[in-house]
Design an enzyme around this catalytic site. Structure first.
Site, PDB file in Angstrom:
ATOM      1  N   ASN A  33       0.871  -1.175   0.000  1.00  0.00           N
ATOM      2  CA  ASN A  33       0.000   0.000   0.000  1.00  0.00           C
ATOM      3  C   ASN A  33       0.910   1.227   0.000  1.00  0.00           C
ATOM      4  O   ASN A  33       1.507   1.555   1.025  1.00  0.00           O
ATOM      5  CB  ASN A  33      -0.897  -0.031   1.251  1.00  0.00           C
ATOM      6  CG  ASN A  33      -1.735   1.234   1.393  1.00  0.00           C
ATOM      7  OD1 ASN A  33      -1.755   2.075   0.492  1.00  0.00           O
ATOM      8  ND2 ASN A  33      -2.415   1.363   2.522  1.00  0.00           N
ATOM      9  N   LYS A  85       0.162   4.240  -0.273  1.00  0.00           N
ATOM     10  CA  LYS A  85      -0.466   5.414   0.354  1.00  0.00           C
ATOM     11  C   LYS A  85      -0.244   6.671  -0.508  1.00  0.00           C
ATOM     12  O   LYS A  85      -0.254   6.570  -1.726  1.00  0.00           O
ATOM     13  CB  LYS A  85       0.027   5.576   1.798  1.00  0.00           C
ATOM     14  CG  LYS A  85      -0.192   4.283   2.609  1.00  0.00           C
ATOM     15  CD  LYS A  85      -0.019   4.452   4.091  1.00  0.00           C
ATOM     16  CE  LYS A  85      -0.270   3.103   4.791  1.00  0.00           C
ATOM     17  NZ  LYS A  85      -0.199   3.186   6.246  1.00  0.00           N
ATOM     18  N   HIS A 143      -9.715   1.227   5.085  1.00  0.00           N
ATOM     19  CA  HIS A 143      -8.425   1.414   5.764  1.00  0.00           C
ATOM     20  C   HIS A 143      -8.617   2.379   6.946  1.00  0.00           C
ATOM     21  O   HIS A 143      -9.375   3.348   6.842  1.00  0.00           O
ATOM     22  CB  HIS A 143      -7.396   1.969   4.780  1.00  0.00           C
ATOM     23  CG  HIS A 143      -5.998   1.899   5.315  1.00  0.00           C
ATOM     24  ND1 HIS A 143      -5.534   2.785   6.253  1.00  0.00           N
ATOM     25  CD2 HIS A 143      -5.002   1.024   5.080  1.00  0.00           C
ATOM     26  CE1 HIS A 143      -4.281   2.456   6.561  1.00  0.00           C
ATOM     27  NE2 HIS A 143      -3.932   1.395   5.871  1.00  0.00           N
ATOM     28  N   GLU A 160      -6.865   4.696   8.076  1.00  0.00           N
ATOM     29  CA  GLU A 160      -6.554   6.104   7.808  1.00  0.00           C
ATOM     30  C   GLU A 160      -7.754   6.810   7.189  1.00  0.00           C
ATOM     31  O   GLU A 160      -8.012   7.975   7.451  1.00  0.00           O
ATOM     32  CB  GLU A 160      -5.309   6.206   6.909  1.00  0.00           C
ATOM     33  CG  GLU A 160      -4.047   5.922   7.719  1.00  0.00           C
ATOM     34  CD  GLU A 160      -2.889   5.353   6.923  1.00  0.00           C
ATOM     35  OE1 GLU A 160      -2.926   5.357   5.686  1.00  0.00           O
ATOM     36  OE2 GLU A 160      -1.929   4.869   7.574  1.00  0.00           O
ATOM     37  N   GLU A 220      -5.464  -4.872  10.592  1.00  0.00           N
ATOM     38  CA  GLU A 220      -4.452  -3.837  10.774  1.00  0.00           C
ATOM     39  C   GLU A 220      -4.722  -3.090  12.074  1.00  0.00           C
ATOM     40  O   GLU A 220      -5.519  -2.130  12.083  1.00  0.00           O
ATOM     41  CB  GLU A 220      -4.495  -2.840   9.612  1.00  0.00           C
ATOM     42  CG  GLU A 220      -4.143  -3.435   8.267  1.00  0.00           C
ATOM     43  CD  GLU A 220      -3.549  -2.380   7.335  1.00  0.00           C
ATOM     44  OE1 GLU A 220      -2.460  -2.626   6.816  1.00  0.00           O
ATOM     45  OE2 GLU A 220      -4.159  -1.312   7.163  1.00  0.00           O
ATOM     46  N   GLY A 235       2.447   2.326  10.881  1.00  0.00           N
ATOM     47  CA  GLY A 235       3.392   3.431  10.761  1.00  0.00           C
ATOM     48  C   GLY A 235       4.101   3.776  12.050  1.00  0.00           C
ATOM     49  O   GLY A 235       4.725   4.826  12.153  1.00  0.00           O
ATOM     50  N   SER A 276       3.369  -2.112  10.392  1.00  0.00           N
ATOM     51  CA  SER A 276       4.814  -2.173  10.612  1.00  0.00           C
ATOM     52  C   SER A 276       5.440  -3.506  10.212  1.00  0.00           C
ATOM     53  O   SER A 276       6.363  -3.987  10.875  1.00  0.00           O
ATOM     54  CB  SER A 276       5.149  -1.825  12.070  1.00  0.00           C
ATOM     55  OG  SER A 276       4.750  -0.494  12.371  1.00  0.00           O
TER      56      SER A 276
HETATM   57  P1  13P Z   1       2.944   0.427   7.737  1.00  0.00           P
HETATM   58  O1  13P Z   1       3.461  -0.859   7.130  1.00  0.00           O
HETATM   59  O2  13P Z   1       3.663   1.639   7.253  1.00  0.00           O
HETATM   60  O3  13P Z   1       2.824   0.313   9.209  1.00  0.00           O
HETATM   61  O4  13P Z   1       1.436   0.608   7.180  1.00  0.00           O
HETATM   62  C1  13P Z   1       0.557  -0.447   7.259  1.00  0.00           C
HETATM   63  C2  13P Z   1      -0.650  -0.121   6.475  1.00  0.00           C
HETATM   64  O5  13P Z   1      -1.427   0.746   6.852  1.00  0.00           O
HETATM   65  C3  13P Z   1      -0.885  -0.844   5.226  1.00  0.00           C
HETATM   66  O6  13P Z   1      -2.160  -0.612   4.738  1.00  0.00           O
END
Ligand code: 13P
Length: 259
Positions: free
Chosen positions: A9, A11, A95, A97, A167, A173, A213
């Site tokens: 992803n 982002k 997601h 976020e 997740e 992150g 992560s």
């Molecule tokens: P990270 O791997 O940067 O923690 O992000 C995970 C994520 O949100 C994947 O969709």
């Protein structure tokens, strides 16, 4: 039994040129991935370039979101058929976020899942608890609510076409991944629920990815868990070598479990 799936992803990262270069590195580094499926979800602006770079390779391309309507007056939105038109095969939905920053609701996410299925895109439904919810002992309650709401109204045959991603918000992150045991516990719970809302057979077939992560140096331990069917990778998917290492570890993890 379940082929692992590793999704990058990306982002909100990268210009078209950067995305093309990263896709090229994956194409060259993952010529014939064995025992693992691979996909990347670039920003919308880079989708055509990435789809073109990865055409004819085993690496699938997906969107990071879509609208629930197929067309209409929805300024700034992207519809599922538009993603399909670009060659996308999957789409991330729900997601954390987007739930947090855009206020996406479970009801909207369920409509997005239905839209994706209408256009033959694999919905990757994301669920996960916040740190506070975990502290309060609400992890199972939270993911159960998100799972039930996200798949509401779907026939078992439609659920089979989905992928789930666990997740935990506190692991995204932050550099603090869930331990393999913590992830496996929630994955097991989700599979039990799936079995309840569909059937044991469907639940056994559905892939549940872990995200939060994931890096090359924790992928071995996470992928060794029988309940973890792959990874949804954020930060570590932004470099070719990092992502390729995770893909290889996911394939090895499944092979060592005899899958
Ligand atoms: P990270 O791997 O940067 O923690 O992000 C995970 C994520 O949100 C994947 O969709």
């Amino acid at each position: 039994m379940r082929t692992p799936l590793v999704i990058g992803n990306w982002k909100m990262h990268g210009t078209v040129a950067e995305a093309r270069a990263l896709a090229g590195a994956l194409r060259d580094g993952l010529k014939r991935p064995r025992g693992v499926e691979v996909a990347v979800c670039p920003p919308f602006t880079a989708l055509p370039a990435v789809a073109e770079t990865l055409a004819g390779t085993p690496i699938a391309v997906g969107g990071q979101n879509c609208h629930w309507e197929d067309t209409g007056a929805h300024t700034g939105e992207i519809a599922a058929p538009m993603l399909a038109d670009l060659g996308c095969r999957l789409v991330l939905l729900g997601h954390s976020e987007r739930r947090r920053e855009m206020g996406e609701t479970d009801e909207q996410i369920a409509r997005k899942v239905a839209a994706a299925l209408r256009h033959n895109l694999t919905p990757v439904l994301c669920v996960g608890e916040t740190a506070e919810e975990r502290r309060q002992g609400l992890t199972f309650t939270t993911v159960e609510g998100q799972l039930r709401a996200g798949l509401v109204g779907l026939e078992p045959a439609a659920v089979t076409r989905c992928v789930l991603a666990y997740e935990p918000v506190w692991a995204i992150g932050t550099g603090v991944n869930a331990t393999p045991g913590q992830a496996a516990e929630v994955h097991g719970y989700l599979r039990g629920l799936l079995s309840e809302v569909t059937s044991k057979e469907v639940a056994q077939r559905l892939r549940i990815l872990y995200g939060g992560s994931v890096k090359a140096d924790n992928a071995d331990a996470l992928m060794a868990e029988a309940e973890i069917d792959g990874a949804l990778v954020g930060g570590a998917s932004l470099t070719g070598p990092g992502f390729i290492a995770i893909v290889r570890k996911a394939a090895r993890g499944a092979a060592s479990r005899g899958e």
